[in-house]
Design a protein around this motif. Structure first.
Motif, PDB file in Angstrom:
ATOM      1  N   GLN A 101       0.829  -1.210   0.000  1.00 52.83           N
ATOM      2  CA  GLN A 101       0.000   0.000   0.000  1.00 52.83           C
ATOM      3  C   GLN A 101       0.864   1.261   0.000  1.00 52.83           C
ATOM      4  O   GLN A 101       0.478   2.295  -0.561  1.00 52.83           O
TER       5      GLN A 101
ATOM      6  N   VAL B 277       0.567   4.323  -2.669  1.00 51.91           N
ATOM      7  CA  VAL B 277       0.459   5.738  -2.325  1.00 51.91           C
ATOM      8  C   VAL B 277       1.535   6.548  -3.048  1.00 51.91           C
ATOM      9  O   VAL B 277       1.277   7.649  -3.551  1.00 51.91           O
TER      10      VAL B 277
ATOM     11  N   MET C 230      -7.341  11.215  -6.311  1.00 51.16           N
ATOM     12  CA  MET C 230      -7.656  11.470  -4.909  1.00 51.16           C
ATOM     13  C   MET C 230      -8.488  10.333  -4.320  1.00 51.16           C
ATOM     14  O   MET C 230      -8.300   9.961  -3.153  1.00 51.16           O
ATOM     15  N   VAL C 231      -9.398   9.775  -5.115  1.00 51.05           N
ATOM     16  CA  VAL C 231     -10.186   8.632  -4.639  1.00 51.05           C
ATOM     17  C   VAL C 231      -9.262   7.440  -4.394  1.00 51.05           C
ATOM     18  O   VAL C 231      -9.348   6.756  -3.352  1.00 51.05           O
ATOM     19  N   SER C 232      -8.339   7.178  -5.333  1.00 53.31           N
ATOM     20  CA  SER C 232      -7.395   6.076  -5.164  1.00 53.31           C
ATOM     21  C   SER C 232      -6.521   6.290  -3.930  1.00 53.31           C
ATOM     22  O   SER C 232      -6.234   5.350  -3.179  1.00 53.31           O
ATOM     23  N   LEU C 233      -6.113   7.535  -3.713  1.00 48.28           N
ATOM     24  CA  LEU C 233      -5.263   7.839  -2.562  1.00 48.28           C
ATOM     25  C   LEU C 233      -5.979   7.521  -1.254  1.00 48.28           C
ATOM     26  O   LEU C 233      -5.383   6.932  -0.333  1.00 48.28           O
ATOM     27  N   MET C 234      -7.261   7.873  -1.162  1.00 49.70           N
ATOM     28  CA  MET C 234      -8.017   7.583   0.059  1.00 49.70           C
ATOM     29  C   MET C 234      -8.155   6.079   0.281  1.00 49.70           C
ATOM     30  O   MET C 234      -8.043   5.594   1.416  1.00 49.70           O
ATOM     31  N   ILE C 235      -8.388   5.333  -0.809  1.00 46.07           N
ATOM     32  CA  ILE C 235      -8.518   3.876  -0.684  1.00 46.07           C
ATOM     33  C   ILE C 235      -7.215   3.264  -0.198  1.00 46.07           C
ATOM     34  O   ILE C 235      -7.195   2.424   0.727  1.00 46.07           O
ATOM     35  N   TYR C 236      -6.093   3.682  -0.792  1.00 47.53           N
ATOM     36  CA  TYR C 236      -4.793   3.127  -0.402  1.00 47.53           C
ATOM     37  C   TYR C 236      -4.430   3.517   1.032  1.00 47.53           C
ATOM     38  O   TYR C 236      -3.847   2.706   1.779  1.00 47.53           O
ATOM     39  N   GLN C 237      -4.775   4.724   1.446  1.00 49.38           N
ATOM     40  CA  GLN C 237      -4.472   5.150   2.808  1.00 49.38           C
ATOM     41  C   GLN C 237      -5.275   4.348   3.829  1.00 49.38           C
ATOM     42  O   GLN C 237      -4.744   3.975   4.886  1.00 49.38           O
ATOM     43  N   ARG C 238      -6.536   4.075   3.504  1.00 46.25           N
ATOM     44  CA  ARG C 238      -7.356   3.260   4.407  1.00 46.25           C
ATOM     45  C   ARG C 238      -6.795   1.837   4.484  1.00 46.25           C
ATOM     46  O   ARG C 238      -6.759   1.225   5.565  1.00 46.25           O
TER      47      ARG C 238
END
Length: 257
Positions: free
Chosen positions: A15, A19, A225-233
C-alpha cells in the motif's frame, strides 16, 4: 503467530508503493505526454508449516502470506492535445511513439514534446537525443514543417518552395506494459525480443503527428484522490493488523508466566 506480522508488513509495503504511485501521478499532472502510473496487486503464497512431509508444490499445502504490489505499470490512454504556438512542439494523436537514436543502441521510444535542433544539426528530443530518422536541418533553414503523415519540410532562406528533408515514422510496441519508463516521456524496450510495428503516421493505429500541439498528461485529479483515500485506508488497516499481532503476542507471553 509471527505470520500476522509478515502478512501485515507485506500489506504496508504494497500500500505504501501504491500511495507513492498516486503521489507521482499528481506531481506530474502538468507534465507533457505523461502517462498515468498504476499498481497491480497479487497474492503471496507460502508453504503451510503444519504440513510436514507434503509433496512440494502441492496447491493444497499452500497458504496465504500477504500481498505484493507491482508499481511499474502505466495507462497509455490518449491525453488532451493543447495548442502551444511553438512549431517545434509535436504531439501524437494515436497509439504510436517516435523512436530515438539512443547511444546504448537499445530501442528508446518517445511520446512527443518539444523538438530541438542539436549542435550537429539533427532533429532531437528535448533531452538532446536525436530522432532515429536522423533528419538533418540545413543551417540556413528558417523554419521546419511536419505534416500529419510525418513528412518533414524545411523553409530555406531566399527559397520560395520548402524542401523535404526527411520522413518521421511511428512505432507501436507489441506489449506496452513491458516497456521501462525512463522519465521525460521516454520509454525503453528491455530486450530486442519484443516485437514492434513500424508504420507511417496515419496507418493502422499509429496515429498522426500534430505540429504546434502538446499532449497533456492523462491524469484525472478526482480519480487520483479517490485512489489515494482507498490506499491510505488499506495502509491503516494493515498497520492495525500488525498492532493486533503484537497484542496477541503479548497475551501469549502473559499466559506463559
Amino acid at each position: 503467530m509471527n505470520g500476522i506480522f509478515y502478512i501485515g508488513a507485506t500489506g504496508l509495503d504494497a500500500q505504501g508503493k501504491a500511495v507513492e504511485t498516486v503521489a507521482n501521478n499528481v506531481a506530474n499532472i502538468n507534465t507533457a505526454a505523461y502517462k498515468r502510473g498504476t499498481v497491480s496487486f497479487s497474492e503471496l503464497l507460502s508453504n503451510d508449516p503444519s504440513s510436514a512431509g507434503a509433496v512440494p508444490g502441492d496447491a493444497a499445502q499452500r497458504v496465504a502470506a500477504g500481498v505484493m504490489a507491482n508499481p511499474t505499470l502505466h495507462v497509455f490512454t490518449q491525453g488532451e492535445l493543447r495548442p502551444t504556438g511553438n512549431t517545434l512542439d509535436i504531439a501524437i494523436q494515436g497509439e504510436g511513439f517516435l523512436e530515438l537514436a539512443a547511444a546504448d543502441g537499445q530501442t528508446t521510444l518517445w511520446r512527443g514534446g518539444t523538438l530541438r535542433i542539436g549542435s550537429d544539426g539533427y532533429l532531437a528530443a528535448a533531452n538532446g537525443t536525436p530522432l532515429a530518422a536522423m533528419i538533418s536541418v540545413p543551417a540556413d533553414a528558417e523554419g521546419v514543417q511536419i505534416s500529419k503523415t510525418g513528412q518533414v519540410m524545411a523553409t530555406i532562406r531566399n527559397e520560395r518552395t520548402p524542401v523535404e528533408i526527411g520522413q518521421l515514422d511511428l512505432v507501436i510496441p507489441a506489449d506496452l506494459q513491458r516497456m521501462e519508463s525512463l522519465g521525460d516521456g521516454l520509454y525503453q524496450l528491455p530486450d530486442d525480443q519484443l516485437s514492434v510495428t513500424r508504420a507511417t503516421p496515419g496507418e493502422d493505429k499509429a496515429g498522426q503527428l500534430v505540429q504546434g500541439f502538446s499532449e497533456a498528461s492523462n491524469i484525472k485529479l478526482a480519480d487520483e484522490m479517490v485512489s489515494l483515500m482507498i490506499y491510505q485506508r488499506a495502509y491503516a488497516s494493515n498497520a492495525r493488523l500488525v498492532q493486533i499481532g503484537d497484542e496477541l503476542m503479548g497475551i501469549a507471553n502473559g499466559l506463559k508466566r
